[in-house]
Design an enzyme around this catalytic site. Structure first.
Site, PDB file in Angstrom:
ATOM      1  N   ASN A  13       0.870  -1.179   0.000  1.00  0.00           N
ATOM      2  CA  ASN A  13       0.000   0.000   0.000  1.00  0.00           C
ATOM      3  C   ASN A  13       0.912   1.236   0.000  1.00  0.00           C
ATOM      4  OD1 ASN A  13      -1.642   2.153   0.624  1.00  0.00           O
ATOM      5  ND2 ASN A  13      -2.798   1.098   2.217  1.00  0.00           N
ATOM      6  N   SER A  16       0.401   3.921   2.959  1.00  0.00           N
ATOM      7  CA  SER A  16       0.436   3.528   4.370  1.00  0.00           C
ATOM      8  C   SER A  16       1.679   4.062   5.077  1.00  0.00           C
ATOM      9  CB  SER A  16       0.400   2.007   4.454  1.00  0.00           C
ATOM     10  OG  SER A  16       0.521   1.588   5.778  1.00  0.00           O
ATOM     11  N   THR A  44      -0.796  -1.298  -4.659  1.00  0.00           N
ATOM     12  CA  THR A  44      -2.265  -1.305  -4.620  1.00  0.00           C
ATOM     13  C   THR A  44      -2.807   0.026  -5.150  1.00  0.00           C
ATOM     14  OG1 THR A  44      -2.349  -0.488  -2.339  1.00  0.00           O
ATOM     15  CG2 THR A  44      -2.355  -2.873  -2.634  1.00  0.00           C
ATOM     16  N   GLY A  71      -0.890  -1.544   6.475  1.00  0.00           N
ATOM     17  CA  GLY A  71      -1.495  -1.665   7.798  1.00  0.00           C
ATOM     18  C   GLY A  71      -2.342  -2.929   7.885  1.00  0.00           C
ATOM     19  N   ILE A  75      -3.231  -6.120   5.096  1.00  0.00           N
ATOM     20  CA  ILE A  75      -2.942  -7.515   5.444  1.00  0.00           C
ATOM     21  C   ILE A  75      -4.233  -8.337   5.403  1.00  0.00           C
ATOM     22  CG2 ILE A  75      -2.115  -9.051   7.285  1.00  0.00           C
ATOM     23  CD1 ILE A  75      -0.309  -6.503   8.083  1.00  0.00           C
ATOM     24  N   GLU A  77      -6.833  -7.792   3.565  1.00  0.00           N
ATOM     25  CA  GLU A  77      -7.205  -7.989   2.156  1.00  0.00           C
ATOM     26  C   GLU A  77      -6.399  -9.103   1.499  1.00  0.00           C
ATOM     27  OE1 GLU A  77      -8.230  -5.619  -0.875  1.00  0.00           O
ATOM     28  OE2 GLU A  77      -9.263  -4.090   0.253  1.00  0.00           O
ATOM     29  N   ASP A 222      -3.881 -22.216  17.987  1.00  0.00           N
ATOM     30  CA  ASP A 222      -4.548 -23.282  18.765  1.00  0.00           C
ATOM     31  C   ASP A 222      -5.957 -23.605  18.257  1.00  0.00           C
ATOM     32  OD1 ASP A 222      -5.874 -21.021  19.572  1.00  0.00           O
ATOM     33  OD2 ASP A 222      -5.551 -21.294  21.725  1.00  0.00           O
ATOM     34  N   GLU A 282     -13.082  -2.741  10.975  1.00  0.00           N
ATOM     35  CA  GLU A 282     -13.950  -2.149   9.956  1.00  0.00           C
ATOM     36  C   GLU A 282     -15.331  -2.806  10.028  1.00  0.00           C
ATOM     37  OE1 GLU A 282     -12.996   0.360   8.001  1.00  0.00           O
ATOM     38  OE2 GLU A 282     -10.938   0.312   8.779  1.00  0.00           O
TER      39      GLU A 282
END
Length: 338
Positions: A13, A16, A44, A71, A75, A77, A222, A282
């Protein structure tokens, strides 16, 4: 027969973290080449799902490694582009955002693309869990719901950029009195919870908004979410819980908290009122919702030596604690004047 060279695709990005990645692309590609990869980069665009579409394309084209630089949003996406596929490449992260919760959990150096890229050279990986929501959406840090989390949507994006998931703390003095507890039914591995909650919180990593004490025992591999239910909307109680979080995770045993380990979570609101779901900070959709933990779904390069060393102190975390301490003090003052 000659062995074909491994291929790496850097998806970054450009905007960023003060455009830090833009200045370091050539150096990062050089580092990847020195580790034996044939490396290339993709910047991007403002087009919707730009990073996700490129990640899916690169994975299907047979790239061995995909590096997400940006950011938590970038990640997320890239993970979303790879996660639905049967054959998934390895992933690495170059964190250039503000909170970088997932990178923090993997102990990847933040704000320093060169050092982050060098983690790949250590050749240490972790098979990380990924969260799936609604059957086709993915998250790497948290899924949250309830009026307390909905407050994040009222926060200006400028603040969100500065404080990440803790953004609503900055406006919290004004917003917290609006917190309400709403009736829900939550099915999990160990049974059913029915009652009123102001916040539902399902964490994969132990780092949330920069704090590693909200879900202190969360593990990346886990197959379980750490499910936290806040059962109070009382201002004093919430301030008390924030205090306990800052005291190293003492909130886990509080009467106002349900603390559950589970691989699946089904959230059904018991009211007509809309319940919004927050995925990785988001808006992700509305409840009812099924959250599933996809155990060991993607292999990430990580600083495994440091993941096991919990004694390391994070300077950014200390700064965030200072902000939250100030916040908790301001809320107390507000409460005294009511």
């Amino acid at each position: 027969m000659m062995k074909t060279q491994k291929r790496a695709r850097l998806i970054y990005n450009p905007s960023s973290g003060q455009e830090i990645m833009k200045k370091n692309v050539a150096d990062v590609l050089d580092i990847l080449e020195s580790y034996g990869f044939e490396a290339s980069a993709f910047q991007t665009t403002i087009e919707k799902h730009s990073a996700r579409n490129e990640a899916e394309r690169a994975a299907k084209a047979g790239f061995d490694l995909i590096i997400a630089a940006g950011g938590d949003g970038t990640i997320n996406e890239v993970v979303s582009g790879i996660a639905p596929l049967k054959k998934r490449p390895k992933m690495a992260i170059i964190p250039t955002g503000t909170t970088n919760d997932f990178a923090r959990a993997l102990k990847i150096p933040r704000g320093n693309p060169i050092e982050a890229a060098r983690i790949i050279g250590k050749n240490q990986t972790i098979q990380s869990d990924i969260g799936r929501a609604y059957g086709d959406k993915y998250f790497i840090n948290i899924a949250a719901a309830g009026t307390m989390t909905e407050l994040t949507y009222s926060v200006p994006s400028q603040l969100k950029t500065i404080f990440g998931y803790l953004a609503y703390l900055a406006k919290g003095v004004e917003l917290l009195p609006r917190v309400q507890a709403v009736p829900v039914k939550i099915k999990h591995d160990n049974g059913v919870f029915e009652g009123d909650v102001s916040m539902i919180f399902a964490a994969i990593t132990n780092s949330v908004g920069g704090f590693e004490t909200i879900a202190p025992d969360a593990k990346l591999d886990d197959g379980l979410f750490t499910l936290l239910l806040v059962k109070t909307a009382n201002l004093f109680d919430i301030v008390g819980l924030i205090r306990m979080v800052l005291q190293g995770g003492k909130h886990m045993n509080d009467k106002n908290i349900e603390y559950i380990k589970t691989s699946k979570i089904e959230i059904e609101p018991q009211t007509d009122k809309r319940m919004m779901i927050n995925l990785d900070g988001e808006y992700g959709g509305d409840a009812p919702i099924l959250l599933e933990n996809l155990k060991n779904h993607i292999e990430f390069y990580a600083n495994v030596d440091e993941i096991s060393d919990s004694a390391l102190v994070d300077t950014q975390e200390l700064e965030l604690e200072e902000i939250a301490q100030k916040f908790s003090h301001e809320v107390e003052e507000l409460s005294e004047h009511e």
